[in-house]
Design an enzyme around this catalytic site. Structure first.
Site, PDB file in Angstrom:
ATOM      1  N   ASP A  23      10.634  -3.658   1.716  1.00 42.86           N
ATOM      2  CA  ASP A  23       9.750  -3.227   2.642  1.00 42.86           C
ATOM      3  C   ASP A  23      10.086  -2.597   3.329  1.00 42.86           C
ATOM      4  O   ASP A  23      10.433  -1.839   3.909  1.00 42.86           O
ATOM      5  CB  ASP A  23       8.568  -4.754   2.860  1.00 42.86           C
ATOM      6  CG  ASP A  23       7.074  -3.981   2.408  1.00 42.86           C
ATOM      7  OD1 ASP A  23       6.915  -3.537   2.274  1.00 42.86           O
ATOM      8  OD2 ASP A  23       6.920  -4.713   3.092  1.00 42.86           O
ATOM      9  N   ASN A  71       2.210  -4.865  -7.798  1.00 51.21           N
ATOM     10  CA  ASN A  71       2.851  -3.248  -7.302  1.00 51.21           C
ATOM     11  C   ASN A  71       2.111  -1.565  -8.642  1.00 51.21           C
ATOM     12  O   ASN A  71       1.856  -1.123  -8.587  1.00 51.21           O
ATOM     13  CB  ASN A  71       3.957  -3.067  -7.371  1.00 51.21           C
ATOM     14  CG  ASN A  71       4.815  -3.398  -6.550  1.00 51.21           C
ATOM     15  OD1 ASN A  71       5.702  -3.587  -6.185  1.00 51.21           O
ATOM     16  ND2 ASN A  71       3.821  -3.355  -5.103  1.00 51.21           N
TER      17      ASN A  71
HETATM   18  C1  IPE Z   1       6.878  -6.409  -2.481  1.00 56.95           C
HETATM   19  O1  IPE Z   1       6.078  -5.710  -1.200  1.00 56.95           O
HETATM   20  C2  IPE Z   1       6.916  -6.180  -3.437  1.00 56.95           C
HETATM   21  C3  IPE Z   1       8.539  -5.396  -3.376  1.00 56.95           C
HETATM   22  C4  IPE Z   1       9.401  -5.298  -2.373  1.00 56.95           C
HETATM   23  C5  IPE Z   1       9.206  -5.211  -4.542  1.00 56.95           C
HETATM   24  P1  IPE Z   1       4.821  -5.600  -1.339  1.00 56.95           P
HETATM   25  O2  IPE Z   1       4.654  -3.979  -0.639  1.00 56.95           O
HETATM   26  O3  IPE Z   1       4.405  -4.990  -2.577  1.00 56.95           O
HETATM   27  O4  IPE Z   1       4.179  -6.185  -1.123  1.00 56.95           O
HETATM   28  P2  IPE Z   1       2.669  -6.719  -0.315  1.00 56.95           P
HETATM   29  O5  IPE Z   1       1.284  -5.765  -0.788  1.00 56.95           O
HETATM   30  O6  IPE Z   1       2.737  -6.099   1.467  1.00 56.95           O
HETATM   31  O7  IPE Z   1       2.427  -7.952   0.134  1.00 56.95           O
HETATM   32  C1  IPE Z   2       8.056  -1.227  -0.391  1.00 61.44           C
HETATM   33  O1  IPE Z   2       7.480  -0.659   0.408  1.00 61.44           O
HETATM   34  C2  IPE Z   2       8.550  -1.117  -2.596  1.00 61.44           C
HETATM   35  C3  IPE Z   2       7.831  -1.599  -3.094  1.00 61.44           C
HETATM   36  C4  IPE Z   2       7.255  -1.976  -2.958  1.00 61.44           C
HETATM   37  C5  IPE Z   2       7.743  -0.844  -4.400  1.00 61.44           C
HETATM   38  P1  IPE Z   2       6.276  -0.046   0.350  1.00 61.44           P
HETATM   39  O2  IPE Z   2       6.425   0.479  -0.426  1.00 61.44           O
HETATM   40  O3  IPE Z   2       5.788  -1.674  -0.487  1.00 61.44           O
HETATM   41  O4  IPE Z   2       6.350   0.462   2.162  1.00 61.44           O
HETATM   42  P2  IPE Z   2       4.730   0.138   2.559  1.00 61.44           P
HETATM   43  O5  IPE Z   2       4.881  -1.556   3.003  1.00 61.44           O
HETATM   44  O6  IPE Z   2       4.048   0.271   2.597  1.00 61.44           O
HETATM   45  O7  IPE Z   2       5.531   0.303   4.084  1.00 61.44           O
HETATM   46 MG    MG Z   3       5.135  -3.284   1.117  1.00 61.36          MG
END
Ligand code: IPE
Ligand code: IPE
Ligand code: MG
Length: 251
Positions: A23, A71
């Site tokens: 993340d 997502n």
């Molecule tokens: C969790 O991260 C999913 C992945 C890393 C693929 P998210 O960024 O989607 O989770 P939330 O929304 O912060 O809980």
């Molecule tokens: C994790 O990084 C990757 C996916 C969930 C695909 P994020 O895209 O959630 O990055 P932040 O949390 O917005 O910084």
């Molecule tokens: Mg995220």
């Protein structure tokens, strides 16, 4: 990035299965005035450095959360970028993974109509190419959600009860485990989440009942094999009691 681990870690107590909630890509990009998608791109070298580190340490199962069932709610541009990114990543990396002895498995709803056909095709060819590899299994949790995984398992079991081949009294924990997406995957010993968030976001809900969690504020694109080793070293300080009591008897 060093091309070997420089952090002190007990090589005789390596977790068999490490799960990672990768993340912070968007925040990494925002901090540099880049588009969120550039953060995802910057996550690729981090991931492959971690793969090399996991192999160096002897991790047998590495599960990475690449796309959750939630997502899809992101804007269309980001979602279609991520679909194409997975296609490109598999094309770029599958031979390297194969040469490293890594078996690639996707876990999640790959048959979902929203998953592009070309990605489904690349997934199947990467899985097929690497299916006999035994050094490490790398599971891509993609279009994965822990709740829907449990719902699917319950549906299978309920169908067997409905057709009379199973009695409800015979349903137990191990039967539910066997009906999850990957029946032979051991439960994760360690789950790492980057970017300072302290939640599961629907990752391996059933399997994580007794996993150790390590949270780090490092954003995913800045993560590497030394960060992995630091997380494993923190895991090694933990006392996994599985519900048992702390042993305070005099020695
Ligand atoms: C969790 O991260 C999913 C992945 C890393 C693929 P998210 O960024 O989607 O989770 P939330 O929304 O912060 O809980
Ligand atoms: C994790 O990084 C990757 C996916 C969930 C695909 P994020 O895209 O959630 O990055 P932040 O949390 O917005 O910084
Ligand atoms: Mg995220």
């Amino acid at each position: 990035m060093a091309d070997y681990i420089t952090v002190d870690v007990d090589r005789d107590a390596i977790p068999r299965h490490v799960g990672i909630i990768m993340d912070g890509n968007g925040r990494w990009a925002n901090a540099r005035d880049l588009h969120r998608t550039q953060g995802h791109a910057a996550g690729e070298p981090a991931l492959f450095d971690v793969v090399h580190g996991a192999l160096e340490l002897g991790v047998k199962w590495l599960t990475v959360y690449t796309f959750s069932t939630e997502n899809w709610d992101r804007d269309e541009f980001e979602v279609s970028f991520l679909m194409q990114f997975n296609v490109d990543l598999l094309e770029r990396r599958r031979d390297e993974l194969n040469e490293l002895g890594v078996r690639v498995i996707f876990m999640g709803d790959i048959e979902d109509d929203r998953v592009p056909e070309i990605l489904r095709d690349r997934i199947h060819s990467a899985e097929e190419l690497t299916s006999d590899n035994t050094t490490m299994t790398m599971v891509f949790a993609f279009n994965y959600g822990g709740r829907v995984e449990i719902v699917d398992a319950v549906r299978h079991i309920a169908a067997a009860v409905a057709n009379g081949s199973l009695s409800a009294d015979d349903i137990d924990e191990s039967m539910l485990s066997r009906n999850l997406y990957l029946a032979d995957m051991p439960d994760p010993d360690l789950i790492i989440r980057t970017s300072g968030e302290h939640r599961t976001s629907n990752f391996l809900l059933w399997q994580a009942a007794y996993s150790e969690y390590v949270f780090t504020s490092v954003l995913w694109p800045d993560f590497d094999r030394d960060e992995l080793a630091r997380c494993i070293s923190e895991y090694q300080q933990r006392d996994r009691r599985y519900g048992g009591a702390v042993d305070r008897s005099p020695t």
